[in-house]
Design a protein around this motif. Structure first.
Motif, PDB file in Angstrom:
ATOM      1  N   LYS A   1       4.474   0.376 -10.297  1.00 45.46           N
ATOM      2  CA  LYS A   1       3.591   1.506 -10.547  1.00 45.46           C
ATOM      3  C   LYS A   1       4.465   2.734 -10.756  1.00 45.46           C
ATOM      4  O   LYS A   1       5.385   2.979  -9.984  1.00 45.46           O
ATOM      5  CB  LYS A   1       2.659   1.724  -9.361  1.00 45.46           C
ATOM      6  CG  LYS A   1       1.576   2.758  -9.623  1.00 45.46           C
ATOM      7  CD  LYS A   1       0.551   2.785  -8.504  1.00 45.46           C
ATOM      8  CE  LYS A   1      -0.380   1.622  -8.581  1.00 45.46           C
ATOM      9  NZ  LYS A   1      -1.677   1.862  -9.121  1.00 45.46           N
TER      10      LYS A   1
ATOM     11  N   SER B   1      -0.819   7.023  -0.754  1.00 48.80           N
ATOM     12  CA  SER B   1      -2.049   7.518  -1.392  1.00 48.80           C
ATOM     13  C   SER B   1      -3.230   6.585  -1.199  1.00 48.80           C
ATOM     14  O   SER B   1      -4.362   6.936  -1.508  1.00 48.80           O
ATOM     15  CB  SER B   1      -1.811   7.696  -2.890  1.00 48.80           C
ATOM     16  OG  SER B   1      -1.584   6.427  -3.497  1.00 48.80           O
ATOM     17  N   GLY B   2      -2.956   5.345  -0.731  1.00 51.34           N
ATOM     18  CA  GLY B   2      -4.003   4.342  -0.603  1.00 51.34           C
ATOM     19  C   GLY B   2      -4.058   3.395  -1.793  1.00 51.34           C
ATOM     20  O   GLY B   2      -4.748   2.389  -1.745  1.00 51.34           O
ATOM     21  N   ASP B   3      -3.356   3.730  -2.878  1.00 53.10           N
ATOM     22  CA  ASP B   3      -3.244   2.826  -4.026  1.00 53.10           C
ATOM     23  C   ASP B   3      -2.350   1.650  -3.644  1.00 53.10           C
ATOM     24  O   ASP B   3      -1.560   1.734  -2.705  1.00 53.10           O
ATOM     25  CB  ASP B   3      -2.628   3.534  -5.235  1.00 53.10           C
ATOM     26  CG  ASP B   3      -3.568   4.541  -5.873  1.00 53.10           C
ATOM     27  OD1 ASP B   3      -4.788   4.440  -5.646  1.00 53.10           O
ATOM     28  OD2 ASP B   3      -3.064   5.421  -6.584  1.00 53.10           O
ATOM     29  N   TYR B   4      -2.459   0.586  -4.399  1.00 51.57           N
ATOM     30  CA  TYR B   4      -1.650  -0.606  -4.144  1.00 51.57           C
ATOM     31  C   TYR B   4      -0.763  -0.912  -5.337  1.00 51.57           C
ATOM     32  O   TYR B   4      -1.142  -0.671  -6.476  1.00 51.57           O
ATOM     33  CB  TYR B   4      -2.546  -1.824  -3.873  1.00 51.57           C
ATOM     34  CG  TYR B   4      -3.157  -1.797  -2.499  1.00 51.57           C
ATOM     35  CD1 TYR B   4      -2.513  -2.404  -1.428  1.00 51.57           C
ATOM     36  CD2 TYR B   4      -4.368  -1.163  -2.270  1.00 51.57           C
ATOM     37  CE1 TYR B   4      -3.067  -2.380  -0.158  1.00 51.57           C
ATOM     38  CE2 TYR B   4      -4.933  -1.136  -1.006  1.00 51.57           C
ATOM     39  CZ  TYR B   4      -4.267  -1.747   0.048  1.00 51.57           C
ATOM     40  OH  TYR B   4      -4.814  -1.722   1.307  1.00 51.57           O
ATOM     41  N   VAL B   5       0.417  -1.471  -5.040  1.00 55.02           N
ATOM     42  CA  VAL B   5       1.288  -2.040  -6.053  1.00 55.02           C
ATOM     43  C   VAL B   5       1.174  -3.543  -5.851  1.00 55.02           C
ATOM     44  O   VAL B   5       1.558  -4.065  -4.803  1.00 55.02           O
ATOM     45  CB  VAL B   5       2.751  -1.573  -5.906  1.00 55.02           C
ATOM     46  CG1 VAL B   5       3.607  -2.158  -7.011  1.00 55.02           C
ATOM     47  CG2 VAL B   5       2.832  -0.049  -5.903  1.00 55.02           C
ATOM     48  N   GLU B   6       0.615  -4.204  -6.825  1.00 51.38           N
ATOM     49  CA  GLU B   6       0.358  -5.636  -6.709  1.00 51.38           C
ATOM     50  C   GLU B   6       1.666  -6.434  -6.731  1.00 51.38           C
ATOM     51  O   GLU B   6       2.677  -5.962  -7.245  1.00 51.38           O
ATOM     52  CB  GLU B   6      -0.572  -6.101  -7.826  1.00 51.38           C
ATOM     53  CG  GLU B   6      -1.961  -5.488  -7.764  1.00 51.38           C
ATOM     54  CD  GLU B   6      -2.690  -5.786  -6.471  1.00 51.38           C
ATOM     55  OE1 GLU B   6      -2.578  -6.923  -5.950  1.00 51.38           O
ATOM     56  OE2 GLU B   6      -3.382  -4.889  -5.963  1.00 51.38           O
TER      57      GLU B   6
ATOM     58  N   GLU C   1       0.834  -1.199   0.000  1.00 55.11           N
ATOM     59  CA  GLU C   1       0.000   0.000   0.000  1.00 55.11           C
ATOM     60  C   GLU C   1       0.868   1.247   0.000  1.00 55.11           C
ATOM     61  O   GLU C   1       1.741   1.423   0.845  1.00 55.11           O
ATOM     62  CB  GLU C   1      -0.931   0.023   1.211  1.00 55.11           C
ATOM     63  CG  GLU C   1      -1.909   1.186   1.171  1.00 55.11           C
ATOM     64  CD  GLU C   1      -2.943   1.156   2.284  1.00 55.11           C
ATOM     65  OE1 GLU C   1      -3.826   2.017   2.259  1.00 55.11           O
ATOM     66  OE2 GLU C   1      -2.855   0.286   3.166  1.00 55.11           O
TER      67      GLU C   1
ATOM     68  N   LEU D   1       4.650   6.629 -10.685  1.00 54.12           N
ATOM     69  CA  LEU D   1       3.955   7.732 -10.031  1.00 54.12           C
ATOM     70  C   LEU D   1       4.408   9.028 -10.672  1.00 54.12           C
ATOM     71  O   LEU D   1       5.583   9.399 -10.590  1.00 54.12           O
ATOM     72  CB  LEU D   1       4.262   7.741  -8.534  1.00 54.12           C
ATOM     73  CG  LEU D   1       4.041   6.406  -7.805  1.00 54.12           C
ATOM     74  CD1 LEU D   1       4.573   6.477  -6.393  1.00 54.12           C
ATOM     75  CD2 LEU D   1       2.566   6.053  -7.809  1.00 54.12           C
TER      76      LEU D   1
END
Length: 112
Positions: free
Chosen positions: A107, A97-102, A94, A109
């Motif tokens: 990712k 920002s609350g987004d996730y990198v699986e 996590e 940014l």
């Protein structure tokens, strides 16, 4: 020279390192069966790496570090403000920002 983009054991690890370091994507097709067996997978990796590289080419790598103690989630920060987070672990990571990198992915940014 071993091209791990086409190595069965790789699972995209080389591509994650290429994203982190701003390396251009490179693949060697030594046998026609490579395209038959891995063509779509290879095309996806090369396309993704090309997209990230188009933004990091010629940019200074300002910072490379780890976001977790086990060093399985890594961050690179480039001169144009682009940041790349790569997750080599088996768990989602996590971001603030609350987004996730699986797991097994990265990712990019973009600077705000």
């Amino acid at each position: 020279h071993q091209d791990s983009y086409t190595s069965a054991e790789d699972n995209g690890v080389r591509a994650l390192f290429d994203f982190l370091y701003g390396n251009p994507p490179v693949a060697t097709i030594a046998h026609p069966s490579t395209l038959d067996n891995q063509g779509s997978h290879l095309a996806g990796l090369l396309n993704a790496a090309s997209n990230v590289h188009s933004q990091t080419a010629g940019e200074e790598l300002l910072l490379h570090g780890w976001l977790t103690e086990d060093r399985l989630v890594q961050l690179s920060h480039f001169g144009n403000g682009l940041q790349v987070v790569a997750n080599f672990s088996r768990e989602p990571f996590e971001l603030p920002s609350g987004d996730y990198v699986e797991p097994g992915s990265c990712k990019a940014l973009l600077p705000e």
